[in-house]
Design a protein around this motif. Structure first.
Motif, PDB file in Angstrom:
ATOM      1  N   ARG A 191     130.717 105.462  91.689  1.00 57.40           N
ATOM      2  CA  ARG A 191     129.321 105.307  92.112  1.00 57.40           C
ATOM      3  C   ARG A 191     128.409 106.183  91.273  1.00 57.40           C
ATOM      4  NH1 ARG A 191     131.004 105.674  98.464  1.00 57.40           N
ATOM      5  NH2 ARG A 191     131.645 103.482  98.727  1.00 57.40           N
ATOM      6  N   GLY A 194     127.202 104.626  88.237  1.00 66.63           N
ATOM      7  CA  GLY A 194     126.231 103.553  88.406  1.00 66.63           C
ATOM      8  C   GLY A 194     126.813 102.218  88.811  1.00 66.63           C
ATOM      9  N   ALA A 195     128.053 102.201  89.308  1.00 69.79           N
ATOM     10  CA  ALA A 195     128.676 100.932  89.701  1.00 69.79           C
ATOM     11  C   ALA A 195     128.015 100.380  90.957  1.00 69.79           C
ATOM     12  CB  ALA A 195     130.165 101.140  89.949  1.00 69.79           C
ATOM     13  N   THR A 196     127.902  99.071  91.001  1.00 69.04           N
ATOM     14  CA  THR A 196     127.376  98.409  92.197  1.00 69.04           C
ATOM     15  C   THR A 196     128.473  98.337  93.255  1.00 69.04           C
ATOM     16  OG1 THR A 196     128.026  96.212  91.411  1.00 69.04           O
ATOM     17  CG2 THR A 196     125.838  97.022  90.756  1.00 69.04           C
ATOM     18  N   ARG A 197     128.089  97.871  94.447  1.00 65.55           N
ATOM     19  CA  ARG A 197     129.067  97.745  95.526  1.00 65.55           C
ATOM     20  C   ARG A 197     130.157  96.739  95.151  1.00 65.55           C
ATOM     21  NH1 ARG A 197     129.072  99.196 100.791  1.00 65.55           N
ATOM     22  NH2 ARG A 197     130.402  98.008 102.209  1.00 65.55           N
ATOM     23  N   ARG A 198     129.752  95.622  94.521  1.00 65.61           N
ATOM     24  CA  ARG A 198     130.741  94.628  94.116  1.00 65.61           C
ATOM     25  C   ARG A 198     131.698  95.194  93.079  1.00 65.61           C
ATOM     26  NH1 ARG A 198     131.280  91.313  89.946  1.00 65.61           N
ATOM     27  NH2 ARG A 198     129.257  91.961  89.104  1.00 65.61           N
ATOM     28  N   GLN A 199     131.181  95.960  92.111  1.00 67.45           N
ATOM     29  CA  GLN A 199     132.039  96.564  91.091  1.00 67.45           C
ATOM     30  C   GLN A 199     132.972  97.608  91.703  1.00 67.45           C
ATOM     31  OE1 GLN A 199     128.876  97.895  88.495  1.00 67.45           O
ATOM     32  NE2 GLN A 199     129.256  96.222  87.037  1.00 67.45           N
ATOM     33  N   THR A 200     132.487  98.325  92.701  1.00 65.26           N
ATOM     34  CA  THR A 200     133.345  99.304  93.375  1.00 65.26           C
ATOM     35  C   THR A 200     134.511  98.626  94.069  1.00 65.26           C
ATOM     36  OG1 THR A 200     131.444 100.758  93.740  1.00 65.26           O
ATOM     37  CG2 THR A 200     133.388 101.153  95.093  1.00 65.26           C
TER      38      THR A 200
END
Length: 288
Positions: A191, A194-200
């Motif tokens: 996070r 800068g990862a999005t929720r989908r990428q996480t």
């Protein structure tokens, strides 16, 4: 002589561990099976259970298995050939049951994994929905049969729903446990980048949770196989569970035992297949 040379000379040579041969690995299983068949034959030949047709011998079970997979003439002098049992070969009964289990299991995977991820990542969802999933897990599948048949009829829809209800809870709960076992520092790190929720979810949660998901699928397959007879109690022909139940009610005990053995062996084969897939997808599991 140097110290290193003396140490090398004094140190005993270790031989690499030999892997046991196939014969040494399999003979205990073969011996156990032989003893089991011998005890079974002795019990069937004795008068321990009366009448005698209630304890078919291994040979009678084998003959019933062969008969169920071949065409054979009908009795009474009528010139007509019967195909397998109830108009289908045994392998066709098995294939239909596998298709029903596959449909119920696929639906459980499609619903259970996303729901488990949702419950594991959103606190209020886990608190709100967790008791209901546990409730479904605790109910024996036989309890569903009556209203499923009333709602969806006597055909495949009610059977697939029953298999779904048997398979869904272990997959969802295993996914939740896997998500909760992911280390917080991994989530914070991605996070921070800068990862999005989908990428996480796709880059951290799913790979870390995959071993638990596969374990849940293995448990779900076991539950589905223990439920297949219940699912096929009503209009279960063709179907291996329906044939096992029907042959038992008709006092065809040898055929019923043959069906039970086929169900058990197929379950073992499916479990071995899932373990093979698990080793391929998560080779790091069980390693430090």
């Amino acid at each position: 002589m140097s110290t290193a040379t003396a140490t090398a000379t004094a140190a005993p040579r270790t031989r690499p561990a030999r892997r046991p041969s196939r014969v040494r690995r399999w003979w205990p299983h073969a011996a156990t099976l032989a003893v089991l068949l011998l005890v079974w034959s002795v019990v069937a030949a004795s008068d321990v259970v009366s009448p005698s047709y209630l304890t078919p011998s291994p040979r009678e079970v084998w003959d019933a298995f062969v008969r169920a997979n071949t065409n054979h003439p009908i009795g009474g002098g009528v010139d007509r050939v019967v195909r397998g049992e109830e108009g289908y070969f045994l392998w066709e009964h098995l294939l239909v049951s596998l298709q029903r289990i596959g449909a119920g299991l696929a639906a459980a995977i499609v619903v259970g994994i996303p729901l488990g991820l949702f419950m594991g990542t959103v606190d209020w969802a886990g608190t709100l929905l967790g008791p209901y999933v546990d409730f479904l897990r605790s109910i024996p599948p036989l309890a569903y049969i009556g209203f499923l048949v009333a709602w969806f009829g006597i055909y495949d829809a009610s059977k697939i729903w029953l298999l779904f209800l048997a398979s869904f809870p272990p997959i969802a709960l295993a996914t939740v446990n896997g998500v909760r076992g992911v280390r917080e520092d991994q989530l914070h790190a991605i996070r921070t980048l800068g990862a999005t929720r989908r990428q996480t979810v796709t880059t951290v949660l799913l790979p870390a949770t995959l071993p638990d998901i596969l374990s849940g699928v293995r448990v779900a397959v076991g539950f589905a196989w223990t439920t297949v007879v219940a699912a096929e109690l009503v209009n279960g022909i063709p179907g291996i569970g329906g044939l096992a139940y029907l042959s038992g009610t008709q006092n065809k005990i040898a055929l019923s035992v043959a069906c039970i053995i086929v169900i058990g062996l197929t379950a073992i084969a499916l479990d071995a297949l899932i373990r093979t897939i698990e080793k391929a997808l998560v080779p790091w599991r069980g390693k430090d």
